[in-house]
Design an enzyme around this catalytic site. Structure first.
Site, short mmCIF file in Angstrom:
data_model
loop_
_atom_site.label_atom_id
_atom_site.label_comp_id
_atom_site.label_asym_id
_atom_site.label_seq_id
_atom_site.Cartn_x
_atom_site.Cartn_y
_atom_site.Cartn_z
N ALA A 217 -10.90 12.21 20.88
CA ALA A 217 -12.07 11.35 20.70
C ALA A 217 -12.57 10.84 22.05
O ALA A 217 -11.78 10.63 22.97
CB ALA A 217 -11.72 10.17 19.79
N THR B 52 4.64 2.15 5.69
CA THR B 52 3.22 1.80 5.80
C THR B 52 2.57 2.73 6.80
O THR B 52 3.17 3.07 7.82
CB THR B 52 3.02 0.34 6.26
OG1 THR B 52 1.71 0.22 6.83
CG2 THR B 52 4.02 -0.06 7.33
N GLY C 206 0.82 -1.21 0.00
CA GLY C 206 0.00 0.00 0.00
C GLY C 206 0.85 1.26 0.00
O GLY C 206 1.89 1.30 0.65
N LYS D 194 -22.81 16.94 27.08
CA LYS D 194 -21.83 17.06 26.00
C LYS D 194 -22.61 17.25 24.72
O LYS D 194 -23.60 16.57 24.47
CB LYS D 194 -21.02 15.77 25.89
CG LYS D 194 -19.85 15.71 26.82
CD LYS D 194 -18.66 14.98 26.17
CE LYS D 194 -17.46 15.07 27.09
NZ LYS D 194 -16.25 14.55 26.49
N MET E 162 -8.13 3.45 9.02
CA MET E 162 -7.49 2.22 8.56
C MET E 162 -6.87 1.44 9.71
O MET E 162 -6.64 1.99 10.80
CB MET E 162 -6.45 2.54 7.49
CG MET E 162 -7.12 2.83 6.15
SD MET E 162 -5.94 2.82 4.79
CE MET E 162 -7.08 2.73 3.38
N VAL F 296 18.44 7.08 -3.84
CA VAL F 296 19.11 7.40 -5.10
C VAL F 296 20.32 8.31 -4.87
O VAL F 296 21.43 8.04 -5.35
CB VAL F 296 18.12 8.06 -6.08
CG1 VAL F 296 18.83 8.68 -7.28
CG2 VAL F 296 17.08 7.05 -6.53
N LYS G 296 -23.98 14.60 30.83
CA LYS G 296 -23.18 15.78 31.17
C LYS G 296 -23.45 16.92 30.21
O LYS G 296 -22.76 17.92 30.23
CB LYS G 296 -21.68 15.43 31.13
CG LYS G 296 -21.15 14.82 32.41
CD LYS G 296 -19.64 14.96 32.49
CE LYS G 296 -18.95 14.54 31.21
NZ LYS G 296 -17.49 14.62 31.31
N ASP H 129 2.73 -0.87 11.97
CA ASP H 129 2.59 -2.16 12.64
C ASP H 129 3.82 -3.05 12.49
O ASP H 129 3.72 -4.26 12.66
CB ASP H 129 1.34 -2.88 12.11
CG ASP H 129 1.41 -3.10 10.61
OD1 ASP H 129 2.32 -2.54 9.95
OD2 ASP H 129 0.55 -3.81 10.08
N ARG I 241 0.67 -5.08 -6.33
CA ARG I 241 0.77 -6.42 -5.75
C ARG I 241 1.26 -7.34 -6.86
O ARG I 241 1.00 -7.12 -8.03
CB ARG I 241 -0.59 -6.89 -5.25
CG ARG I 241 -1.12 -5.94 -4.21
CD ARG I 241 -2.27 -6.40 -3.39
NE ARG I 241 -2.64 -5.28 -2.53
CZ ARG I 241 -2.01 -4.99 -1.39
NH1 ARG I 241 -1.04 -5.74 -0.94
NH2 ARG I 241 -2.37 -3.93 -0.68
N ARG J 249 -23.97 9.31 13.00
CA ARG J 249 -23.44 9.61 11.67
C ARG J 249 -22.13 8.86 11.45
O ARG J 249 -21.34 8.74 12.38
CB ARG J 249 -23.16 11.11 11.51
CG ARG J 249 -24.35 12.00 11.80
CD ARG J 249 -25.44 11.80 10.76
NE ARG J 249 -26.67 12.46 11.14
CZ ARG J 249 -27.11 13.58 10.57
NH1 ARG J 249 -26.42 14.12 9.57
NH2 ARG J 249 -28.24 14.14 10.96
N GLY K 229 5.86 -2.88 3.47
CA GLY K 229 5.46 -3.45 4.74
C GLY K 229 5.83 -4.92 4.87
O GLY K 229 6.75 -5.39 4.20
N ASP K 230 5.13 -5.65 5.69
CA ASP K 230 5.56 -7.02 5.96
C ASP K 230 5.43 -7.94 4.75
O ASP K 230 6.26 -8.83 4.56
CB ASP K 230 4.88 -7.62 7.21
CG ASP K 230 3.39 -7.42 7.21
OD1 ASP K 230 2.84 -7.04 6.14
OD2 ASP K 230 2.76 -7.64 8.26
N GLY K 231 4.43 -7.72 3.90
CA GLY K 231 4.34 -8.51 2.67
C GLY K 231 5.59 -8.32 1.82
O GLY K 231 6.16 -9.29 1.28
N ARG L 207 -6.41 -2.95 9.74
CA ARG L 207 -7.13 -4.21 9.76
C ARG L 207 -6.78 -5.05 10.97
O ARG L 207 -7.61 -5.69 11.57
CB ARG L 207 -6.82 -5.00 8.48
CG ARG L 207 -7.89 -4.71 7.47
CD ARG L 207 -7.77 -5.49 6.20
NE ARG L 207 -8.23 -4.59 5.15
CZ ARG L 207 -7.97 -4.70 3.88
NH1 ARG L 207 -7.23 -5.70 3.44
NH2 ARG L 207 -8.43 -3.83 3.02
N ASP M 225 0.29 2.05 8.75
CA ASP M 225 -0.25 1.31 9.91
C ASP M 225 0.69 1.30 11.11
O ASP M 225 0.26 1.00 12.22
CB ASP M 225 -0.58 -0.13 9.51
CG ASP M 225 -1.74 -0.20 8.54
OD1 ASP M 225 -2.62 0.69 8.61
OD2 ASP M 225 -1.79 -1.12 7.72
#
Lengths: 327, 327, 327, 327
Positions: free
Chosen positions: B190, B129, B14, B217, B173, B27, B215, B133, B75, B251, B105-107, B175, B131
């Site tokens: 959040a 990546t 990705g 909010k 994102m 380079v 409260k 991760d 890929r 929403r 990434g790991d792939g 997974r 992520d």
């Protein structure tokens, strides 16, 4: 009804960036014209609940660049009832408010028109909605900011669109109007744009997408207004296309309320500032039941009645433009 | 296997913002170290298809700020087969490429490890990546940019959150990993964050949301990683909550590939630049089958094997932070 | 001195984006730890003037994303005098404030150290300055945001840099420290970076610029820290170069206070949030006269004394990086 | 002169964001209309040097969002001479180019008008300049983007403006025209705006600033067009005010070429797209020596001659607006 001496200002309906710039202009223009001015919180709901507070020049310092609305917005079931409007009017009377500036969309102006008739109070409307779907003005406050928000989002998606046969469906706001989808689609170079005003012709869409992939386009972007009629929004459009072309890699983004926020653009701030000042000037000039518009760069007045009963149409030259530019 | 003389560089998996800054650094560091360097288009797929082109200092001018990757990513099913890898190696040999830098990434690293073993070619990996991760590095390229993209989106939504009892569910994102959701959730304030690593406790979520509304909010924002396990993403979480609280106005926003694009942040650019230079230095120093990491602000080397078999964990002190800050 | 029961929090010195996120974290962590908390307006000046107000969880809602500081900042001549500090202490005593969190730079901590010694009041500092020049922490709050502000500005200038022989000199903040110039220079791909720590070698600069123009570079960008020693800032550097090369088209941008503003980045918000919570925890744990630091991703404590008497140094590996990447 | 069959497109003068969107529209509209199209690099200079390359639909993929111009811009001394223009024409003839679209400002159109007369070649101009100083069009491409760049910069400065008696002077582009300063000043809520068209009345400025400080305004922002006549720009205005009020803390920011760069706004992209398509349609319709304009939202044609000899004026209602809004 004599000369207005004390103005109430409120925001109503969905938030739109630039509402604060309009509030600031209303407040300062009122003071400039020797009027008193109060802010009414949460729209008509707050009018019924008597949530008003005096505003000074300082109350609106440092808000011109802020998204949202410092007066907050709310829907009001109460204001749809004669009892609710009676209570609202009593509160205004108690406070000495004898003129109103309401900032919002067609729901806001529908309420304003009835209220003005019932209680003979002069009301001037300022068009604030990201949908730009109000007849009588070229631009509504918030539209330009929302356009740029959508365009910046699509730009980011395009950055990543290097894989072959990838299809992005991006849902933008617009239940009944495709202004936002159409113009942001042109500005972001979208391959196709689906709007509520035009029934989606899936055959044509398929032909178009196939052509793109045969030309070895690395990916295609389709903007879908939430009010797209045939499938009912981006997720369903994507599912339908996916079923037809199982090999395509389809992805969906739903922008949602991101489009209602953000710091307003220069254009929205200037428009809001001009409209806010003009709204006060209209009250001073004994106007009522009108919406302020911006037509051909000049401020205009249009009766609520006209603004509400006419429907703004998509610019056909822009619709045509997309077919030239996406070749 | 002797001294590396000609390096191939590719991006795979990705897209992540900052990949271009890494390519630029690879380079230029290669040229600085008197190595030749070629760009391999579309990752392993392009290696099999022999899509290589010589790179000069000028080839990578004016790309440090661009999202996406000028080398494109893809890929490759072919690279999973011995035949595909054989073809890829023959192409490298033909071109005289005797060392590789792979960004992904790991792939990407799984493929690199097998290929390196089979054909005894030195390969150095750069973690790219959004992520974050990957075990063995504090930060992966693209993570900081994606964080800021999410945070700016949530900021806009918060602008509009003036109505009472409104609940926003924003899908980001991730997974299998909640790094992006957790950190962007803290940065955007959040009210709740749902990640794949921790099973969503809906009872606790309900209690929390109720408390917020009691409260007074004006609204609550819940960040949901796409890999949220119990309901399976934001749309389903929102439906579940809506069923429980029919009065709430829920929403959903799905950010999707917006998170993979955009101009990289200063942090991602500096990290990518350091890692790119270090990857070349590692090849010059006869290293192979390692990933470049950034640990405690210093460049490190970690064997692909270790990077792949270990799992990075969420920082528990950050998990705890959210409960303190959302009171 | 017993257990802290009521904390005062203030911001002091130059504004830095993320200060509001730190204030929010201090307030909420205090409440979480059952402490009372007051905000002191305008730093030490407001402490002397007795400008304090109680803070609740709600007082710090919706500020995490705002630039500037809701507590305002100010310089205080009075606090440099024993009389001023006496008055300040009396005000604290009157209000029952028995612990302080001060957010700022070295001037802020110098005052804090003296005040803490004189009146035996526990004070914890949080490093907030865009200059990142504080010893004892890898990052100060505001630095990452300022970096991105500079980088985005340079990106725009590079867009326009298509004319031949054009030289842009961009002045960034940093009177005594080149951290901002160095790192933003790397991230923006600047051709040269002039910092206070290293005397500008104009001969070398000329050679370098000539080389660039001979290579047909369309333009070159030189980042100049305002504390550049030899010429004294971008305008004077530009004049000197212009005199040497009358044919070059030199242009100057002075970013100025733009660098102190803007919505904080994700990184600055998370760092500020962690530091704010940790500052309260340190007070609860009976700590005093320490600055909170972030070292190797972990929260640390360092005595004011150490933070003040040591000088942070530029990372030599980053200095070296520029010569590799600008070839 | 018969029907145009092959169009050359170039950008000239100072860069303006949106030029790429215009180039894209010109190229695609040409192809849509069955014309051949070549890009001429570096404006008139490249025409003399014969730097032309064929353009396809793909040549202009993924450029709509990029600042700067892929065709590059340059000043050309040669094109001011009959010999230079002769060489340019010979190159066009050799390539079969029999129509031109030139994107730029008044310098660009002056050259175009002479060239068109001398060699009877149809030329259509598209207004691209951030100054918006061209008569015959409401908006020039790049103006809206530059406005937003200035406004975002001022927003950041306002964030930091919490100290008392601080005066910020921000210099924006505009040697002869104050459009950018005036409109960005309104949109950013500047306290005063100094433009080339109106001689600065320092007495009035002093009165105004004093009033602000007496009202306990925390700071004031003054936008200064670089063409401000009396003092000659922001640095000199600041020095003058500083001398008069030694106690004020005055700061200067010079935005410089930042204003010419950046990704174009939605508005600039749509305007550029419409103008680009219309320029080709005008050539197909046998038009020559005209500039495309956007007047009252509709595309118009205006002879170069008219565009060049008339001067666009500041909108007096906007000038007046500032005095109402800064109370």
């Amino acid at each position: 009804m004599g000369q207005v001496t004390k103005v109430g200002v409120l925001t109503s309906g969905g938030d739109a960036p630039g509402m604060n710039a309009a509030v600031r202009a209303v407040v300062r223009a009122a003071i400039f014209n020797k009027l008193k001015v109060v802010g009414i919180k949460q729209g008509y709901h707050g009018m019924i609940q008597d949530r008003m507070e005096p505003m000074t020049s300082k109350s609106v310092s440092n808000i011109i660049h802020q998204g949202g609305t410092i007066l907050k917005s709310a829907r009001s079931e109460g204001f749809r009832t004669p009892e609710g409007r009676k209570k609202a009017f009593e509160n205004l009377k108690k406070s000495g408010v004898d003129g109103l500036v309401v900032i919002g969309g067609d729901g806001t102006f529908t309420g304003a028109r009835i209220f003005s008739q019932e209680y003979n109070i002069p009301i001037v409307g300022i068009p604030g909605t990201i949908d730009n779907d109000l007849f009588g003005t070229d631009y509504t406050i918030g539209y330009d900011t929302a356009l740029n928000t959508v365009v910046q989002a699509v730009d980011k998606i395009r950055d990543t669109a290097s894989a072959h046969s990838r299809l992005f469906f991006i849902e933008v706001m617009g239940r009944d109007a495709g202004f936002l989808a159409l113009r942001s689609g042109i500005a972001s170079g979208a391959e196709a744009i689906l709007v509520p005003e035009i029934d989606t012709d899936f055959k044509q869409l398929y032909t178009f997408l196939e052509k793109g992939f045969n030309k070895d386009k690395s990916s295609s972007i389709v903007l879908v207004a939430e009010g797209e009629k045939i499938s009912g929004g981006a997720i369903h459009v994507a599912e339908r296309v996916q079923k037809e072309y199982p090999d395509y890699d389809t992805r969906v983004t739903i922008l949602g309320h991101i489009q209602r926020g953000g710091s307003p653009t220069a254009f929205d701030r200037v428009t809001a500032s001009r409209m806010g000042v003009s709204a006060i000037e209209a009250l001073v000039d004994d106007q009522k039941s009108i919406m302020i518009g911006l037509v051909n760069k000049e401020i205009t007045h249009i009766p609520f009645n006209q603004a509400l009963k006419n429907k703004k149409k998509l610019n056909p030259s822009l619709v045509e433009l997309t077919s030239i530019l996406s070749i």
